[in-house]
Design a protein around this motif. Structure first.
Motif, PDB file in Angstrom:
ATOM      1  N   ASN A  57      14.654   1.710   1.488  1.00 35.35           N
ATOM      2  CA  ASN A  57      13.687   2.338   0.578  1.00 35.35           C
ATOM      3  C   ASN A  57      13.676   3.841   0.826  1.00 35.35           C
ATOM      4  O   ASN A  57      13.158   4.298   1.842  1.00 35.35           O
ATOM      5  N   PRO A  58      14.232   4.641  -0.101  1.00 34.40           N
ATOM      6  CA  PRO A  58      14.298   6.078   0.125  1.00 34.40           C
ATOM      7  C   PRO A  58      12.924   6.750   0.178  1.00 34.40           C
ATOM      8  O   PRO A  58      12.804   7.875   0.657  1.00 34.40           O
ATOM      9  N   ARG A  59      11.881   6.050  -0.260  1.00 37.70           N
ATOM     10  CA  ARG A  59      10.526   6.620  -0.213  1.00 37.70           C
ATOM     11  C   ARG A  59       9.864   6.398   1.140  1.00 37.70           C
ATOM     12  O   ARG A  59       8.766   6.893   1.380  1.00 37.70           O
ATOM     13  N   PHE A  60      10.492   5.603   1.997  1.00 38.31           N
ATOM     14  CA  PHE A  60       9.872   5.245   3.276  1.00 38.31           C
ATOM     15  C   PHE A  60      10.677   5.791   4.459  1.00 38.31           C
ATOM     16  O   PHE A  60      11.910   5.867   4.398  1.00 38.31           O
TER      17      PHE A  60
ATOM     18  N   VAL B  16       0.839  -1.207   0.000  1.00 33.81           N
ATOM     19  CA  VAL B  16       0.000   0.000   0.000  1.00 33.81           C
ATOM     20  C   VAL B  16       0.874   1.257   0.000  1.00 33.81           C
ATOM     21  O   VAL B  16       0.666   2.186  -0.792  1.00 33.81           O
ATOM     22  N   ALA B  17       1.867   1.283   0.886  1.00 29.80           N
ATOM     23  CA  ALA B  17       2.693   2.485   1.032  1.00 29.80           C
ATOM     24  C   ALA B  17       3.490   2.773  -0.240  1.00 29.80           C
ATOM     25  O   ALA B  17       3.617   3.930  -0.657  1.00 29.80           O
ATOM     26  N   GLU B  18       3.999   1.738  -0.865  1.00 29.44           N
ATOM     27  CA  GLU B  18       4.761   1.935  -2.101  1.00 29.44           C
ATOM     28  C   GLU B  18       3.846   2.473  -3.212  1.00 29.44           C
ATOM     29  O   GLU B  18       4.235   3.360  -3.976  1.00 29.44           O
ATOM     30  N   ALA B  19       2.636   1.937  -3.278  1.00 29.39           N
ATOM     31  CA  ALA B  19       1.689   2.395  -4.303  1.00 29.39           C
ATOM     32  C   ALA B  19       1.332   3.867  -4.088  1.00 29.39           C
ATOM     33  O   ALA B  19       1.238   4.641  -5.044  1.00 29.39           O
TER      34      ALA B  19
END
Ligand code: ATP
Length: 194
Positions: free
Chosen positions: A64-67, A19-22
Motif C-alpha cells: 500500500n503506497p499510502r502506508f 481507519v488508516a485508509e480512510a
C-alpha cells in the motif's frame, strides 16, 4: 506532511487498516504507523515484543503506497511520550532535509478516546509547534473539543480489537479476516498470544 497513527498494534488488525485508509484518502496524505515501544496499560504476559509488533506492521502495510511504518519510538528512551517522539521525528526529518512528503508539519491522528486525554499530556503546550491534531471517529461519536484539534474525520469502524485477536488466538480460535493473512501467518509461525 505524513499523518502519524500511534498505537500498540499488538497485533495490527483490520480495524486499524480501515481507519488508516480512510484518513489517507480524506487528507490525501501518507499514513505512518507508529508502534509504541512500551505498552503501559497492558499486561506483560502473552504480548509481542516491540520488534515483533513492528514486523507485523511491515507485513500489514506492504503493497500500500499510502502506508508506511515509523519505528522511531523503538530507539527512544522510555517512557514514550508523544510530544517527545514528535520532537525526535521533526529533528530527524530536518537533518534529512525535510523528507516525509514535504510541506510543513506532521498530522497526529487520535481516536476520540485518546483525544479525551489530550489536556493531560506531557508537555502538551509544545504540541502546536510540532503537529496538527486530527481526530478520527465513527459517525455520530462524541468528540471532545480542544483548541489543538484541527479536524475531525468520520471513519468506518469494525468491532475488532487487538485484545480480541489475542483472546481468540489463546483460545485456539480463528483470526482469519481479523488480521491480514501475512500477519496471521506471522502470529502462527512465532507462536504469539497462545
Ligand atoms: P487493545 O484491544 O489491545 O486495547 P486496540 O485494538 O485498541 O488494542 P491499539 O494498538 O491500542 O489497538 O490501537 C491504536 C488506535 O487504533 C487506538 O487509538 C484506537 O482508537 C484505534 N483502533 C483500534 N481498533 C480500532 C477499530 N476497530 N476501529 C477504529 N479504530 C480502532
Amino acid at each position: 506532511m505524513d499523518a502519524l497513527f500511534g498505537g500498540s498494534f499488538d497485533p495490527v488488525h483490520v480495524g486499524h487498516l480501515i481507519v488508516a485508509e480512510a484518513v489517507a484518502e480524506a487528507l490525501g496524505v501518507r499514513v505512518r504507523f507508529l508502534p509504541a515501544r512500551e505498552q503501559p496499560f497492558k499486561g506483560a504476559a502473552h504480548v509481542a515484543t516491540p520488534e515483533q509488533r513492528a514486523e507485523m506492521l511491515a507485513l500489514a502495510v506492504a503493497g500500500n503506497p499510502r502506508f508506511a511504518v515509523e519505528p522511531i519510538e523503538l530507539g527512544l528512551p522510555v517512557p514514550s511520550y508523544t510530544v517527545r517522539t514528535l520532537r525526535a521525528l521533526v529533528e530527524r526529518e530536518m537533518e534529512e532535509g525535510g523528507g516525509g512528503g514535504g510541506g510543513n508539519r506532521f498530522t497526529l491522528l487520535l481516536g476520540a478516546d485518546a483525544a479525551q486525554d489530550l489536556p493531560q499530556w506531557y508537555e502538551v503546550e509544545s504540541l502546536p509547534r510540532l503537529a496538527d491534531v486530527v481526530v478520527f471517529a465513527r459517525p455520530g461519536a462524541t468528540i471532545p473539543t480542544h483548541r489543538l484539534i484541527t479536524r475531525v474525520i468520520e471513519v468506518p469502524t469494525v468491532d475488532v480489537s487487538a485484545s480480541g485477536v489475542r483472546t481468540r488466538v489463546a483460545a485456539g480460535r480463528s483470526i482469519r479476516y481479523w488480521v491480514p493473512d501475512a500477519v496471521r501467518e506471522y502470529i502462527a509461525a512465532h507462536g504469539l498470544y497462545r
